[in-house]
Design an enzyme around this catalytic site. Structure first.
Site, PDB file in Angstrom:
ATOM      1  N   CYS A   1      -5.054 -36.205  -5.650  1.00  0.00           N
ATOM      2  CA  CYS A   1      -5.166 -34.908  -4.977  1.00  0.00           C
ATOM      3  C   CYS A   1      -6.277 -34.055  -5.583  1.00  0.00           C
ATOM      4  O   CYS A   1      -7.019 -33.387  -4.862  1.00  0.00           O
ATOM      5  CB  CYS A   1      -3.827 -34.182  -5.025  1.00  0.00           C
ATOM      6  SG  CYS A   1      -2.543 -35.080  -4.125  1.00  0.00           S
TER       7      CYS A   1
ATOM      8  N   GLU B   1      -1.094 -32.629  -0.622  1.00  0.00           N
ATOM      9  CA  GLU B   1      -2.353 -31.892  -0.712  1.00  0.00           C
ATOM     10  C   GLU B   1      -3.431 -32.564   0.130  1.00  0.00           C
ATOM     11  O   GLU B   1      -4.209 -31.888   0.817  1.00  0.00           O
ATOM     12  CB  GLU B   1      -2.823 -31.801  -2.172  1.00  0.00           C
ATOM     13  CG  GLU B   1      -1.899 -31.020  -3.070  1.00  0.00           C
ATOM     14  CD  GLU B   1      -0.838 -31.892  -3.756  1.00  0.00           C
ATOM     15  OE1 GLU B   1      -0.318 -31.465  -4.788  1.00  0.00           O
ATOM     16  OE2 GLU B   1      -0.535 -33.004  -3.254  1.00  0.00           O
TER      17      GLU B   1
ATOM     18  N   HIS C   1      -0.753 -38.051   0.281  1.00  0.00           N
ATOM     19  CA  HIS C   1      -0.062 -37.015  -0.498  1.00  0.00           C
ATOM     20  C   HIS C   1      -0.103 -35.677   0.240  1.00  0.00           C
ATOM     21  O   HIS C   1      -0.939 -35.472   1.125  1.00  0.00           O
ATOM     22  CB  HIS C   1      -0.723 -36.878  -1.863  1.00  0.00           C
ATOM     23  CG  HIS C   1      -0.575 -38.097  -2.714  1.00  0.00           C
ATOM     24  ND1 HIS C   1      -0.794 -38.087  -4.060  1.00  0.00           N
ATOM     25  CD2 HIS C   1      -0.226 -39.379  -2.416  1.00  0.00           C
ATOM     26  CE1 HIS C   1      -0.596 -39.282  -4.569  1.00  0.00           C
ATOM     27  NE2 HIS C   1      -0.254 -40.096  -3.577  1.00  0.00           N
TER      28      HIS C   1
ATOM     29  N   CYS D   1      -1.666 -34.567  -8.475  1.00  0.00           N
ATOM     30  CA  CYS D   1      -1.992 -35.795  -9.205  1.00  0.00           C
ATOM     31  C   CYS D   1      -3.506 -35.989  -9.218  1.00  0.00           C
ATOM     32  O   CYS D   1      -4.266 -35.200  -8.651  1.00  0.00           O
ATOM     33  CB  CYS D   1      -1.296 -36.991  -8.550  1.00  0.00           C
ATOM     34  SG  CYS D   1      -2.012 -37.436  -6.962  1.00  0.00           S
TER      35      CYS D   1
END
Length: 176
Positions: free
Chosen positions: A106, A75, A73, A103
């Site tokens: 993260c 992040e 992801h 999410c």
């Protein structure tokens, strides 16, 4: 792993001073615009930057599709980049700035790395079901992690309207 280029403006943020970027709102607006660029390239439209002591020390974009890695992801990529650049796995005292609400993955990775918080622009309600087919499940996971890690994420007004905040998702979906 397939090498994909990060949006050019993302790497240009490295070393930038938060105040020169017009503070949190300015950096968030940039991450949203860079997420549009990333989405237009056919990649999941999420970008992030890590800031320590007012300076950008790491950047990332979602690489899940390019790397066939569900944990890649934006992040997480930014946290990995910051750790490599400073030579530490721990990033205590840093803040992640993200184009979209983080999410559960993260939030957890940020906490494990010692990140103080994730500041984000677009809320989860803007993510279309084409990108998250089960938003209720995703939301429950996010809420569960947040309950354990209160204060890990907060939304800041980036100065962009809802249509601008949703543009990264439209850009990505137009490539499908």
């Amino acid at each position: 792993m397939t090498e994909i280029l990060l949006p050019a403006g993302l790497t240009e943020l490295l070393g930038a001073d938060l105040s020169a970027l017009d503070g949190e709102a300015g950096l968030l607006a940039r991450t949203v615009r860079l997420a549009v660029e990333h989405g237009t390239a056919g990649q999941l439209p999420f970008t992030a930057a890590v800031v320590r002591d007012g300076t950008v020390i790491g950047v990332g974009a979602n690489r899940a599709l390019a790397d066939s890695d569900p944990s890649a992801h934006g992040e997480v990529d930014a946290i990995r980049d910051a750790g490599r650049r400073v030579g530490l796995a721990g990033l205590a005292g840093t803040v992640v700035y993200s184009s979209c609400e983080p999410c559960a993955i993260c939030r957890t990775v940020a906490a494990a790395a010692g990140v103080t918080e994730i500041v984000y622009a677009a809320g989860r309600e803007l993510v279309p079901t084409d990108l998250d087919p089960n938003p209720d499940h995703t939301g429950r996971l996010m809420d569960a992690v947040t309950e354990l890690l209160s204060g890990i994420a907060r939304q800041v007004d980036s100065g962009l309207g809802p249509d601008e905040l949703a543009e990264p998702f439209r850009a990505f979906l137009a490539t499908r």
